[in-house]
Design a protein around this motif. Structure first.
Motif, PDB file in Angstrom:
ATOM      1  N   ILE A  32     -10.024  19.326  -6.533  1.00  0.00           N
ATOM      2  CA  ILE A  32      -8.841  20.498  -4.967  1.00  0.00           C
ATOM      3  C   ILE A  32      -7.134  18.958  -5.078  1.00  0.00           C
ATOM      4  N   ASN A  33      -8.217  17.848  -4.940  1.00  0.00           N
ATOM      5  CA  ASN A  33      -6.971  17.103  -4.285  1.00  0.00           C
ATOM      6  C   ASN A  33      -6.876  15.854  -5.635  1.00  0.00           C
ATOM      7  N   PRO A  34      -6.785  15.967  -6.925  1.00  0.00           N
ATOM      8  CA  PRO A  34      -7.211  15.334  -7.650  1.00  0.00           C
ATOM      9  C   PRO A  34      -6.244  13.712  -7.656  1.00  0.00           C
ATOM     10  N   ALA A  35      -7.453  13.529  -7.794  1.00  0.00           N
ATOM     11  CA  ALA A  35      -6.606  10.817  -7.878  1.00  0.00           C
ATOM     12  C   ALA A  35      -6.936  11.067  -9.042  1.00  0.00           C
ATOM     13  N   ALA A  36      -6.394  11.755  -9.694  1.00  0.00           N
ATOM     14  CA  ALA A  36      -5.856  11.168 -11.474  1.00  0.00           C
ATOM     15  C   ALA A  36      -5.977  12.126 -12.026  1.00  0.00           C
ATOM     16  N   PRO A  37      -4.747  12.500 -13.190  1.00  0.00           N
ATOM     17  CA  PRO A  37      -4.767  13.486 -13.934  1.00  0.00           C
ATOM     18  C   PRO A  37      -5.986  14.570 -14.150  1.00  0.00           C
ATOM     19  N   VAL A  38      -6.532  13.920 -14.678  1.00  0.00           N
ATOM     20  CA  VAL A  38      -8.591  14.688 -15.174  1.00  0.00           C
ATOM     21  C   VAL A  38      -8.795  14.112 -13.895  1.00  0.00           C
ATOM     22  N   HIS A  39      -9.335  15.203 -12.786  1.00  0.00           N
ATOM     23  CA  HIS A  39     -10.394  15.135 -12.059  1.00  0.00           C
ATOM     24  C   HIS A  39     -11.319  15.718 -11.570  1.00  0.00           C
ATOM     25  N   VAL A  40     -12.290  15.842 -12.239  1.00  0.00           N
ATOM     26  CA  VAL A  40     -13.389  17.194 -11.899  1.00  0.00           C
ATOM     27  C   VAL A  40     -14.844  16.467 -11.549  1.00  0.00           C
ATOM     28  N   LEU A  41     -15.025  17.382 -10.941  1.00  0.00           N
ATOM     29  CA  LEU A  41     -16.180  17.301 -10.030  1.00  0.00           C
ATOM     30  C   LEU A  41     -17.807  18.205 -10.531  1.00  0.00           C
ATOM     31  N   VAL A  42     -18.941  16.993 -11.388  1.00  0.00           N
ATOM     32  CA  VAL A  42     -20.030  18.093 -11.629  1.00  0.00           C
ATOM     33  C   VAL A  42     -21.146  18.063 -10.561  1.00  0.00           C
ATOM     34  N   ILE A  43     -21.336  19.129 -10.668  1.00  0.00           N
ATOM     35  CA  ILE A  43     -22.193  19.712  -9.182  1.00  0.00           C
ATOM     36  C   ILE A  43     -23.937  20.377  -9.877  1.00  0.00           C
ATOM     37  N   PRO A  44     -24.665  19.327  -9.196  1.00  0.00           N
ATOM     38  CA  PRO A  44     -25.523  20.246  -9.353  1.00  0.00           C
ATOM     39  C   PRO A  44     -25.778  22.030  -8.659  1.00  0.00           C
ATOM     40  N   ARG A  45     -26.348  22.747  -8.789  1.00  0.00           N
ATOM     41  CA  ARG A  45     -26.333  24.069  -8.532  1.00  0.00           C
ATOM     42  C   ARG A  45     -27.490  24.081  -7.497  1.00  0.00           C
ATOM     43  N   LYS A  46     -28.414  22.921  -7.046  1.00  0.00           N
ATOM     44  CA  LYS A  46     -29.228  22.979  -6.365  1.00  0.00           C
ATOM     45  C   LYS A  46     -28.618  22.035  -5.138  1.00  0.00           C
ATOM     46  N   PRO A  47     -28.503  22.234  -3.789  1.00  0.00           N
ATOM     47  CA  PRO A  47     -27.991  21.462  -2.911  1.00  0.00           C
ATOM     48  C   PRO A  47     -28.287  20.559  -3.030  1.00  0.00           C
ATOM     49  N   ILE A  48     -29.030  19.673  -3.630  1.00  0.00           N
ATOM     50  CA  ILE A  48     -29.295  17.710  -3.093  1.00  0.00           C
ATOM     51  C   ILE A  48     -28.377  17.696  -2.350  1.00  0.00           C
ATOM     52  N   PRO A  49     -28.691  16.638  -0.683  1.00  0.00           N
ATOM     53  CA  PRO A  49     -27.228  16.412  -0.341  1.00  0.00           C
ATOM     54  C   PRO A  49     -26.621  15.149  -1.113  1.00  0.00           C
ATOM     55  N   SER A  50     -27.320  14.330  -1.000  1.00  0.00           N
ATOM     56  CA  SER A  50     -27.030  12.960  -1.961  1.00  0.00           C
ATOM     57  C   SER A  50     -27.877  12.899  -3.556  1.00  0.00           C
ATOM     58  N   ILE A  51     -27.564  11.582  -3.705  1.00  0.00           N
ATOM     59  CA  ILE A  51     -27.969  11.038  -4.870  1.00  0.00           C
ATOM     60  C   ILE A  51     -28.703   9.789  -4.197  1.00  0.00           C
ATOM     61  N   ALA A  52     -29.612   9.936  -2.480  1.00  0.00           N
ATOM     62  CA  ALA A  52     -30.262   9.543  -2.003  1.00  0.00           C
ATOM     63  C   ALA A  52     -31.451  10.451  -1.630  1.00  0.00           C
ATOM     64  N   ASP A  53     -31.161  11.815  -1.498  1.00  0.00           N
ATOM     65  CA  ASP A  53     -31.955  12.893  -1.793  1.00  0.00           C
ATOM     66  C   ASP A  53     -32.607  12.914  -3.008  1.00  0.00           C
ATOM     67  N   LEU A  54     -32.365  12.485  -4.021  1.00  0.00           N
ATOM     68  CA  LEU A  54     -33.265  13.083  -5.327  1.00  0.00           C
ATOM     69  C   LEU A  54     -34.423  12.387  -5.804  1.00  0.00           C
ATOM     70  N   THR A  55     -35.049  13.470  -5.334  1.00  0.00           N
ATOM     71  CA  THR A  55     -36.694  13.330  -5.948  1.00  0.00           C
ATOM     72  C   THR A  55     -37.308  13.569  -6.861  1.00  0.00           C
ATOM     73  N   PRO A  56     -38.560  12.585  -7.704  1.00  0.00           N
ATOM     74  CA  PRO A  56     -39.317  13.186  -9.196  1.00  0.00           C
ATOM     75  C   PRO A  56     -38.704  14.337  -9.914  1.00  0.00           C
ATOM     76  N   GLU A  57     -38.773  15.076  -9.048  1.00  0.00           N
ATOM     77  CA  GLU A  57     -38.283  16.709  -9.737  1.00  0.00           C
ATOM     78  C   GLU A  57     -37.238  17.133 -10.076  1.00  0.00           C
ATOM     79  N   ASP A  58     -36.377  16.072  -9.571  1.00  0.00           N
ATOM     80  CA  ASP A  58     -34.670  16.102  -9.797  1.00  0.00           C
ATOM     81  C   ASP A  58     -34.270  15.159 -11.273  1.00  0.00           C
ATOM     82  N   HIS A  59     -35.947  14.661 -11.220  1.00  0.00           N
ATOM     83  CA  HIS A  59     -35.615  13.563 -12.573  1.00  0.00           C
ATOM     84  C   HIS A  59     -34.497  14.168 -14.331  1.00  0.00           C
TER      85      HIS A  59
END
Ligand code: 5GP
Length: 116
Positions: A32-59
């Motif tokens: 919504i507030n692009p920092a470059a001409p192309v600014h896309v966010l790739v988001i998992p449907r599963k609401p994992i809070p952060s990369i720190a919360d990834l578990t082996p099942e998210d491999h």
């Protein structure tokens, strides 16, 4: 249950988002507030809070997100010229939305690592 993140609300159609890609595991929307001409966010449907919360099942999901980044970059026409992929994690990492997302930034010359 914890409150839904803004990204879960967009994924569920409760608030609008500009979708550029969707599959069963993730979506890609324009920032919504692009920092470059192309600014896309790739988001998992599963609401994992952060990369720190990834578990082996998210491999597989974690790998899938990078494959979608690649696809989005091609679709947005920046794959050949080059682009930047960023994941902010936690407070000092500058993360503001607690739902894992991968920034795909392109369409302008970038330098360094963005440590501002
Ligand atoms: P972070 O700082 O957490 O890595 O990135 C969050 C990103 O989400 C920011 O670049 C911000 O502009 C974007 N953002 C925040 N709220 C919304 C929204 O409601 N819709 C969209 N499309 N992007 C949002």
């Amino acid at each position: 249950m914890a409150e839904k993140t803004i990204f879960s609300r967009i994924i569920d159609g409760e608030i609008p988002g500009s979708f550029v890609y969707q599959d069963e595991h993730c979506v890609a929307i324009r920032d919504i507030n692009p920092a470059a001409p192309v600014h896309v966010l790739v988001i998992p449907r599963k609401p994992i809070p952060s990369i720190a919360d990834l578990t082996p099942e998210d491999h597989a999901l974690a790998g899938h997100l990078l494959m979608v980044v690649r696809k989005v970059a091609e679709q947005e026409g920046v794959a050949e010229r080059g682009y930047r992929v960023v994941i902010n994690a936690g407070d000092e990492g500058g993360q503001t939305v607690p739902h894992l997302h991968v920034h795909v930034l392109g369409g302008k010359q970038m330098h360094g690592h963005g440590t501002a």
